[in-house]
Each structure stands twice: as structure tokens, then as C-alpha cells.
Design an enzyme around this catalytic site. Structure first.
Site, PDB file in Angstrom:
ATOM      1  N   ASN A  13       0.820  -1.207   0.000  1.00  0.00           N
ATOM      2  CA  ASN A  13       0.000   0.000   0.000  1.00  0.00           C
ATOM      3  C   ASN A  13       0.857   1.261   0.000  1.00  0.00           C
ATOM      4  O   ASN A  13       1.947   1.295   0.574  1.00  0.00           O
ATOM      5  CB  ASN A  13      -0.940  -0.001   1.201  1.00  0.00           C
ATOM      6  CG  ASN A  13      -1.961  -1.107   1.122  1.00  0.00           C
ATOM      7  OD1 ASN A  13      -2.134  -1.720   0.066  1.00  0.00           O
ATOM      8  ND2 ASN A  13      -2.630  -1.392   2.216  1.00  0.00           N
ATOM      9  N   ASP A  48      -0.584   4.311   0.891  1.00  0.00           N
ATOM     10  CA  ASP A  48      -1.464   5.303   1.513  1.00  0.00           C
ATOM     11  C   ASP A  48      -1.011   5.769   2.895  1.00  0.00           C
ATOM     12  O   ASP A  48      -1.566   6.726   3.441  1.00  0.00           O
ATOM     13  CB  ASP A  48      -2.900   4.767   1.602  1.00  0.00           C
ATOM     14  CG  ASP A  48      -2.985   3.401   2.272  1.00  0.00           C
ATOM     15  OD1 ASP A  48      -2.279   3.166   3.263  1.00  0.00           O
ATOM     16  OD2 ASP A  48      -3.776   2.562   1.786  1.00  0.00           O
ATOM     17  N   HIS A  73       6.103  -0.762  -2.418  1.00  0.00           N
ATOM     18  CA  HIS A  73       5.657  -0.041  -3.613  1.00  0.00           C
ATOM     19  C   HIS A  73       5.754   1.470  -3.424  1.00  0.00           C
ATOM     20  O   HIS A  73       5.215   2.226  -4.219  1.00  0.00           O
ATOM     21  CB  HIS A  73       4.226  -0.433  -3.982  1.00  0.00           C
ATOM     22  CG  HIS A  73       4.121  -1.818  -4.551  1.00  0.00           C
ATOM     23  ND1 HIS A  73       2.914  -2.436  -4.808  1.00  0.00           N
ATOM     24  CD2 HIS A  73       5.071  -2.712  -4.914  1.00  0.00           C
ATOM     25  CE1 HIS A  73       3.131  -3.647  -5.301  1.00  0.00           C
ATOM     26  NE2 HIS A  73       4.431  -3.836  -5.373  1.00  0.00           N
ATOM     27  N   CYS A 106      12.057  20.123  -9.136  1.00  0.00           N
ATOM     28  CA  CYS A 106      13.137  19.996  -8.156  1.00  0.00           C
ATOM     29  C   CYS A 106      13.813  21.350  -7.919  1.00  0.00           C
ATOM     30  O   CYS A 106      14.163  22.057  -8.871  1.00  0.00           O
ATOM     31  CB  CYS A 106      14.151  18.977  -8.654  1.00  0.00           C
ATOM     32  SG  CYS A 106      15.588  18.767  -7.588  1.00  0.00           S
ATOM     33  N   SER A 109      -4.126  -9.482  -4.200  1.00  0.00           N
ATOM     34  CA  SER A 109      -4.375 -10.532  -5.190  1.00  0.00           C
ATOM     35  C   SER A 109      -3.110 -11.296  -5.538  1.00  0.00           C
ATOM     36  O   SER A 109      -3.164 -12.359  -6.150  1.00  0.00           O
ATOM     37  CB  SER A 109      -4.965  -9.918  -6.466  1.00  0.00           C
ATOM     38  OG  SER A 109      -4.017  -9.038  -7.067  1.00  0.00           O
TER      39      SER A 109
END
Length: 275
Positions: free
Chosen positions: A110, A112, A127, A168, A212
């Protein structure tokens, strides 16, 4: 099933080696917080964007040619994340971490940050995290999204100030979301590849929740846990994951058909009982 789970937990608590309780979480655990999954019936990647397939849109190649469009999408995700709060599943995992201390490891797909909001600390975000950014030229470190950049509706255009802040400060190149895209590979520096695999080798029980199993590192983790003698316990209300299809005939794989929050509460109670 309950007796089997109790026995496995009790045995793992008593082991001196390969005794980690590792939790592998995916988007499904955050669905109870109102965040859409990626490949479920309400999934972001199932619906895709208005004009593009996910495997095209969710790539560095696409970003390099369409930075503003991709940032509109990610600032919409920023809005969803800001509105979401951890659910019982997140909080229960945090409480399990407190019970197990050094025997605990959380590996999450996740992006989040809800596990952190719930109090979890020992986390590998394999991730990345949508609340952080880095320069596409690699001239700086990972950093939070600038506070001045506000979340957006999906169709809301970026402002001139947004565009300035999304470049940047060191080299002037674009900042990018610090997340793993479809055409990128896992590595240790950004996505804890080696650390996650090392944890898998030392895992007594891998709890798989809300994923999954469609990406390679989670598949490698489960293979490694089983190879080194650990158990894989999947929490899923359906028999539709990679893990079920791949391991359902394996003696050290168990499927628990419950909601994540309910199953995690049961796991916490068993750990409390035997610890």
C-alpha cells in the site's frame, strides 16, 4: 481451522529461529477505510483512466511524456488519502506489533500511509508511498510532497504555483511520485527488496491480507517463506488470488475466509493467549 491456527501460532512463538510473524498487506485492507483497490470490482486499475489502460498510464514512460496529467491523477489520490482514516484492521496489526515486538514485520504494497497512522513502525513499503516524491534525475533524497501543493479533484487543472513546486529545487527537473510503476523494477534503496526477502527467510508465519498477489515481490516472498519451512496464512473472503491458485494444495498454506478486521482480531487474541 481455529485449532490449527492456534497450534501454528503457539509453535512459532516458541521457536528460537525463523520465528517472525510477517504481515503482507495489499489494497484490500484499506478498502474498509474507503480507498478503492486496484484490481477488485471497484479497482482503480480495472477502471483505468478515461483514455488509457493502466499498464500504459501507470508507467514512468507515460509520466515522462505527460507529467501534468499524471500529477492531476496523483493529487486526486492525495485527496482520497487525506480523507481516509485507519480502520480496525490497521489498528489491530499495530497492536499485534506491540505484542510481538522484534518478532514482528510488516510488508505492505500500500502507498497510503494508513499503517503508520495506526501506529505501526516496523514497515517495508515495497511499492513506495504516494505522500512522498523524488526528483526524476535522482539528484536528491525522497521527501514529502510540498505542503503548499493541495489535493485536487480528478479533472482539476494544476496551477502555476503547483507546477513550480512540482519541479526539483536543486536541478529544475520534474518531481515524481515515489511509487513503483509498471515498467520499473524492485530495488533495495527505494522498495526494500533485499530486506523484505531476508525477512521472508526468517518468517515462521506469513499472513497475507488484502492482495491478489499480482506483482512479483509478494509472489517471491511467499515462495521464500515456504521454501524455508514457514506457513502462509491467507485472509481472503474468496478463492480468487494467486496465492490460493498456487499454494492451495500445499500443506503449509491455509485460507481463512473472513473479513480482514475480524480475522486479525482473532489472530491478536490467540497471540495474547499464548504469549
Amino acid at each position: 481451522m481455529k485449532t490449527t491456527l492456534q497450534t501454528i501460532i503457539q509453535e512459532t512463538l516458541q521457536k528460537e529461529k525463523r520465528n517472525l510473524f510477517t504481515f503482507l498487506t495489499g489494497a484490500g485492507i484499506s478498502s474498509e477505510s474507503g480507498l478503492p483497490t486496484y484490481r477488485g470490482s471497484d479497482g482503480i486499475w480495472i477502471k483505468g483512466t478515461k483514455y488509457h489502460k493502466p499498464e500504459e498510464f501507470g508507467t514512468f514512460r507515460y509520466f515522462s511524456q505527460n507529467q501534468e496529467e499524471v500529477w492531476q491523477y496523483n493529487l486526486f489520490w492525495k485527496k482520497l488519502i487525506e480523507q481516509a482514516t485507519p480502520n480496525q484492521g490497521h489498528f489491530t496489526i499495530s497492536k499485534i506489533e506491540q505484542l510481538l515486538n522484534k518478532k514482528f514485520q510488516l510488508i505492505t504494497q500500500n502507498v497510503d500511509g494508513l499503517h503508520q497512522k495506526a501506529g505501526s513502525k516496523n514497515i517495508f513499503e515495497i511499492h513506495g508511498n504516494k505522500q512522498t516524491v523524488r526528483c526524476v534525475s535522482g539528484c536528491g533524497n525522497v521527501m514529502p510532497i510540498p505542503l503548499e501543493i493541495k489535493s485536487k479533484e480528478l479533472t482539476e487543472d494544476l496551477t502555476e504555483k503547483d507546477l513550480e513546486l512540482l519541479h526539483c529545487q536543486n536541478c529544475g527537473d520534474w518531481l515524481r511520485p515515489n511509487t513503483l510503476w509498471f515498467d520499473e523494477s524492485y530495488n533495495e534503496k527505494l522498495y526494500f527488496l533485499n530486506s523484505a526477502l531476508k525477512s521472508a527467510k526468517n518468517t515462521g508465519i506469513l499472513f497475507v491480507i488484502g492482495t491478489s498477489g499480482a506483482t512479483t515481490l509478494p509472489q517471491m516472498l511467499t515462495e521464500t517463506v515456504l521454501q524455508y519451512g514457514g506457513y502462509v496464512i491467507e485472509i481472503n473472503t474468496e478463492e480468487n488470488s494467486y496465492f490460493f491458485e498456487r499454494f492451495s494444495r500445499t500443506k503449509k498454506y491455509i485460507l481463512i475466509k473472513k473479513k480482514a478486521s475480524d480475522a486479525l482480531m482473532n489472530i491478536k487474541e490467540i497471540i495474547e493467549e499464548y504469549k
